[in-house]
Write a protein that holds these residues in place. Sequence first.
Motif, PDB file in Angstrom:
ATOM      1  N   UNK A 203     -71.612  93.078  30.814  1.00  0.00           N
ATOM      2  CA  UNK A 203     -70.215  92.630  30.891  1.00  0.00           C
ATOM      3  C   UNK A 203     -69.531  92.873  29.557  1.00  0.00           C
ATOM      4  N   UNK A 204     -68.259  93.296  29.627  1.00  0.00           N
ATOM      5  CA  UNK A 204     -67.435  93.459  28.425  1.00  0.00           C
ATOM      6  C   UNK A 204     -66.267  92.487  28.499  1.00  0.00           C
ATOM      7  N   UNK A 205     -66.002  91.807  27.382  1.00  0.00           N
ATOM      8  CA  UNK A 205     -64.958  90.777  27.332  1.00  0.00           C
ATOM      9  C   UNK A 205     -64.029  91.052  26.157  1.00  0.00           C
ATOM     10  N   UNK A 206     -62.731  90.895  26.405  1.00  0.00           N
ATOM     11  CA  UNK A 206     -61.724  90.922  25.348  1.00  0.00           C
ATOM     12  C   UNK A 206     -61.140  89.522  25.210  1.00  0.00           C
ATOM     13  N   UNK A 207     -61.021  89.053  23.972  1.00  0.00           N
ATOM     14  CA  UNK A 207     -60.304  87.814  23.684  1.00  0.00           C
ATOM     15  C   UNK A 207     -58.847  88.185  23.436  1.00  0.00           C
ATOM     16  N   UNK A 208     -57.970  87.794  24.348  1.00  0.00           N
ATOM     17  CA  UNK A 208     -56.552  88.159  24.257  1.00  0.00           C
ATOM     18  C   UNK A 208     -55.740  86.951  23.826  1.00  0.00           C
ATOM     19  N   UNK A 209     -55.002  87.107  22.736  1.00  0.00           N
ATOM     20  CA  UNK A 209     -54.159  86.050  22.175  1.00  0.00           C
ATOM     21  C   UNK A 209     -52.706  86.359  22.457  1.00  0.00           C
ATOM     22  N   UNK A 210     -51.980  85.387  22.992  1.00  0.00           N
ATOM     23  CA  UNK A 210     -50.527  85.503  23.141  1.00  0.00           C
ATOM     24  C   UNK A 210     -49.897  84.435  22.265  1.00  0.00           C
ATOM     25  N   UNK A 211     -49.362  84.850  21.118  1.00  0.00           N
ATOM     26  CA  UNK A 211     -48.678  83.924  20.212  1.00  0.00           C
ATOM     27  C   UNK A 211     -47.195  83.978  20.554  1.00  0.00           C
ATOM     28  N   UNK A 212     -46.702  82.941  21.250  1.00  0.00           N
ATOM     29  CA  UNK A 212     -45.315  82.912  21.673  1.00  0.00           C
ATOM     30  C   UNK A 212     -44.483  81.980  20.820  1.00  0.00           C
ATOM     31  N   UNK A 213     -43.257  81.751  21.251  1.00  0.00           N
ATOM     32  CA  UNK A 213     -42.354  80.901  20.502  1.00  0.00           C
ATOM     33  C   UNK A 213     -42.766  79.436  20.581  1.00  0.00           C
ATOM     34  N   UNK A 214     -43.202  78.999  21.751  1.00  0.00           N
ATOM     35  CA  UNK A 214     -43.462  77.573  21.950  1.00  0.00           C
ATOM     36  C   UNK A 214     -44.936  77.223  22.072  1.00  0.00           C
ATOM     37  N   UNK A 215     -45.814  78.235  22.206  1.00  0.00           N
ATOM     38  CA  UNK A 215     -47.236  77.922  22.242  1.00  0.00           C
ATOM     39  C   UNK A 215     -48.059  79.153  21.898  1.00  0.00           C
ATOM     40  N   UNK A 216     -49.292  78.896  21.505  1.00  0.00           N
ATOM     41  CA  UNK A 216     -50.277  79.950  21.323  1.00  0.00           C
ATOM     42  C   UNK A 216     -51.299  79.794  22.441  1.00  0.00           C
ATOM     43  N   UNK A 217     -51.571  80.892  23.136  1.00  0.00           N
ATOM     44  CA  UNK A 217     -52.508  80.849  24.254  1.00  0.00           C
ATOM     45  C   UNK A 217     -53.499  81.991  24.114  1.00  0.00           C
ATOM     46  N   UNK A 218     -54.731  81.741  24.457  1.00  0.00           N
ATOM     47  CA  UNK A 218     -55.739  82.787  24.464  1.00  0.00           C
ATOM     48  C   UNK A 218     -56.498  82.749  25.777  1.00  0.00           C
ATOM     49  N   UNK A 219     -56.945  83.923  26.214  1.00  0.00           N
ATOM     50  CA  UNK A 219     -57.799  84.029  27.387  1.00  0.00           C
ATOM     51  C   UNK A 219     -58.967  84.936  27.045  1.00  0.00           C
ATOM     52  N   UNK A 220     -60.093  84.697  27.685  1.00  0.00           N
ATOM     53  CA  UNK A 220     -61.199  85.643  27.689  1.00  0.00           C
ATOM     54  C   UNK A 220     -61.131  86.376  29.014  1.00  0.00           C
ATOM     55  N   UNK A 221     -60.940  87.675  28.965  1.00  0.00           N
ATOM     56  CA  UNK A 221     -60.758  88.472  30.177  1.00  0.00           C
ATOM     57  C   UNK A 221     -61.828  89.558  30.213  1.00  0.00           C
ATOM     58  N   UNK A 222     -62.453  89.728  31.377  1.00  0.00           N
ATOM     59  CA  UNK A 222     -63.531  90.709  31.445  1.00  0.00           C
ATOM     60  C   UNK A 222     -63.024  92.050  31.967  1.00  0.00           C
ATOM     61  N   UNK A 223     -63.917  93.019  32.088  1.00  0.00           N
ATOM     62  CA  UNK A 223     -63.547  94.392  32.410  1.00  0.00           C
ATOM     63  C   UNK A 223     -63.013  94.554  33.825  1.00  0.00           C
ATOM     64  N   UNK A 224     -63.189  93.537  34.685  1.00  0.00           N
ATOM     65  CA  UNK A 224     -62.627  93.591  36.038  1.00  0.00           C
ATOM     66  C   UNK A 224     -61.240  92.977  36.102  1.00  0.00           C
ATOM     67  N   UNK A 225     -60.804  92.361  35.018  1.00  0.00           N
ATOM     68  CA  UNK A 225     -59.530  91.660  35.001  1.00  0.00           C
ATOM     69  C   UNK A 225     -59.651  90.178  35.258  1.00  0.00           C
TER      70      UNK A 225
ATOM     71  N   UNK B 258     -50.729  80.212  12.516  1.00  0.00           N
ATOM     72  CA  UNK B 258     -52.062  80.752  12.264  1.00  0.00           C
ATOM     73  C   UNK B 258     -53.135  79.778  12.729  1.00  0.00           C
ATOM     74  N   UNK B 259     -53.017  78.519  12.386  1.00  0.00           N
ATOM     75  CA  UNK B 259     -54.026  77.531  12.774  1.00  0.00           C
ATOM     76  C   UNK B 259     -54.154  77.452  14.301  1.00  0.00           C
ATOM     77  N   UNK B 260     -53.010  77.455  14.994  1.00  0.00           N
ATOM     78  CA  UNK B 260     -53.035  77.364  16.457  1.00  0.00           C
ATOM     79  C   UNK B 260     -53.662  78.614  17.068  1.00  0.00           C
ATOM     80  N   UNK B 261     -53.333  79.776  16.508  1.00  0.00           N
ATOM     81  CA  UNK B 261     -53.869  81.027  17.041  1.00  0.00           C
ATOM     82  C   UNK B 261     -55.377  81.113  16.845  1.00  0.00           C
ATOM     83  N   UNK B 262     -55.835  80.750  15.667  1.00  0.00           N
ATOM     84  CA  UNK B 262     -57.279  80.747  15.409  1.00  0.00           C
ATOM     85  C   UNK B 262     -57.980  79.729  16.302  1.00  0.00           C
ATOM     86  N   UNK B 263     -57.356  78.585  16.494  1.00  0.00           N
ATOM     87  CA  UNK B 263     -57.952  77.526  17.308  1.00  0.00           C
ATOM     88  C   UNK B 263     -58.162  77.977  18.746  1.00  0.00           C
ATOM     89  N   UNK B 264     -57.148  78.584  19.361  1.00  0.00           N
ATOM     90  CA  UNK B 264     -57.294  78.970  20.778  1.00  0.00           C
ATOM     91  C   UNK B 264     -58.283  80.122  20.926  1.00  0.00           C
TER      92      UNK B 264
END
Length: 470
Positions: free
Chosen positions: A1-23, A51-57
């Motif tokens: 399995x291959x996984x990408x950690x995707x970070x979305x740093x937006x205006x009101x929140x920082x969100x991250x997902x772990x998404x695999x090669x199938x989506x 920065x702290x929020x992005x690293x945390x998620x």
Amino acid sequence: MSIVLALDEGTTNAKAVAIDHTGAVLATASTPLSIANTAPGWTEQDATEIWDASRDVLARVLAQVDAADVVGIAISNQRESVVAWNPGTGEPVGPVLSWQDTRTAGRCADLAGHAATVRERTGLPLDPMFSAPKMAWLLEQAGEANVVGTVDSWLVWCLTGGAQHVIEAGNASRTLLMDLELLDWHPALLDVFGIELGALPAVVASNGDFGETACAGLPAGIPILAVMADSHAALRGHGGGAPGVVKATYGTGSSVMQGTGDELRRRDGVATTLAWLEDGPVYALEGNIRYSGAALDWTSRLLGVPDAPALGELAATVDDAQGAVLVPAFGGLGAPHWDPAAVGTLTGLGAATGPAHVARAAFDAVAHQVADVAEAMLADGEALDAVRADGGATASSLLMQSQADVLGCDVIVVGEADVALRGVASLAFSRVGIALPPASPSRVHPPALDADRRAQQRAGWRTALDSTRR
């Protein structure tokens, strides 16, 4: 399995997902971000908090998967917002000036004689929403020994322990400093805004060399495979880039974007921008709206309801706004009007107007602003077949139906609120030879308003727009 950690740093929140090669999304984490209006037209955030929020998620989603499967990190970020920091200490100097901040409107007015040159080289209007005037303001306040960047620059700097001072090309195209044909900073534009080249990050491709993690709180050596501005990542997540796909992202503000492939296409009232850069450039037309989700939040506070979903429930109790029109020009008007001096208005009120009608007017306002931009993108005689929608506010069926009625075309809602994360993850996976499937639609809203009623509503909106001009 291959996984990408995707970070979305937006205006009101920082969100991250772990998404695999199938989506498939394997893990998620999010943290809210504060935003402050410190003076009229001044909108600020805290770079350390971002920065702290992005690293945390990122750390939280990494803890939920097998770290051995992680092939890299992908970053999607809010655009145009600017950070200045001391390159020796890595400490921010001053606040983050948000993309919503208009304190540099006077500076832009003073530079009006350069507007045509700026537009020709960058594809953008000379407007305080964009980064260059904010950069100049921060550097003047902080001193020449400091550097500046957009939020992607700041996050990459922090993730790599200060090893990389770079900016992704699509983000760079939103600064008023990058020539769209050269795909790099242009000396004449630096002169216009009085910014020294040495203070700026180096421009790199969207899948270029962003280095590896070398910071506290995350394992060392995770490669940063891709970076994209959030709206651009959403276009990619919709399968866009080639002409024909029009997407609207509904967040704090809204981005309406149409890919144009490798063609530099221009239209009055909307920007020409670089969507992303791989082996070659992919361009787009785009219009930005400052207050969409933020307009719903503002109306919620005005009417004393808890949040936008509750506002939607109130709005759904009436069939229409009964002539009430809200124009949320609280920080001026963005595309396609570009009037920083415009003020918000609520017009068309009568004795029978109640809170539900005002609530309905707020949802209509979001739809009309998106329609203004979509219409400005089209060539004479061209019509929209459909608009693909993403973002948190797409959860409101009322808003999506209003959007379809105002546009007169289908609105195709993608089932994931985080299309931008899928878009930037797809670019990251491509670095390791994996093709991620595009996001799938979840529902379609066809227009239910006849042409005469649509024309009447659009005319009422245009009349209300006139009342916003000082």
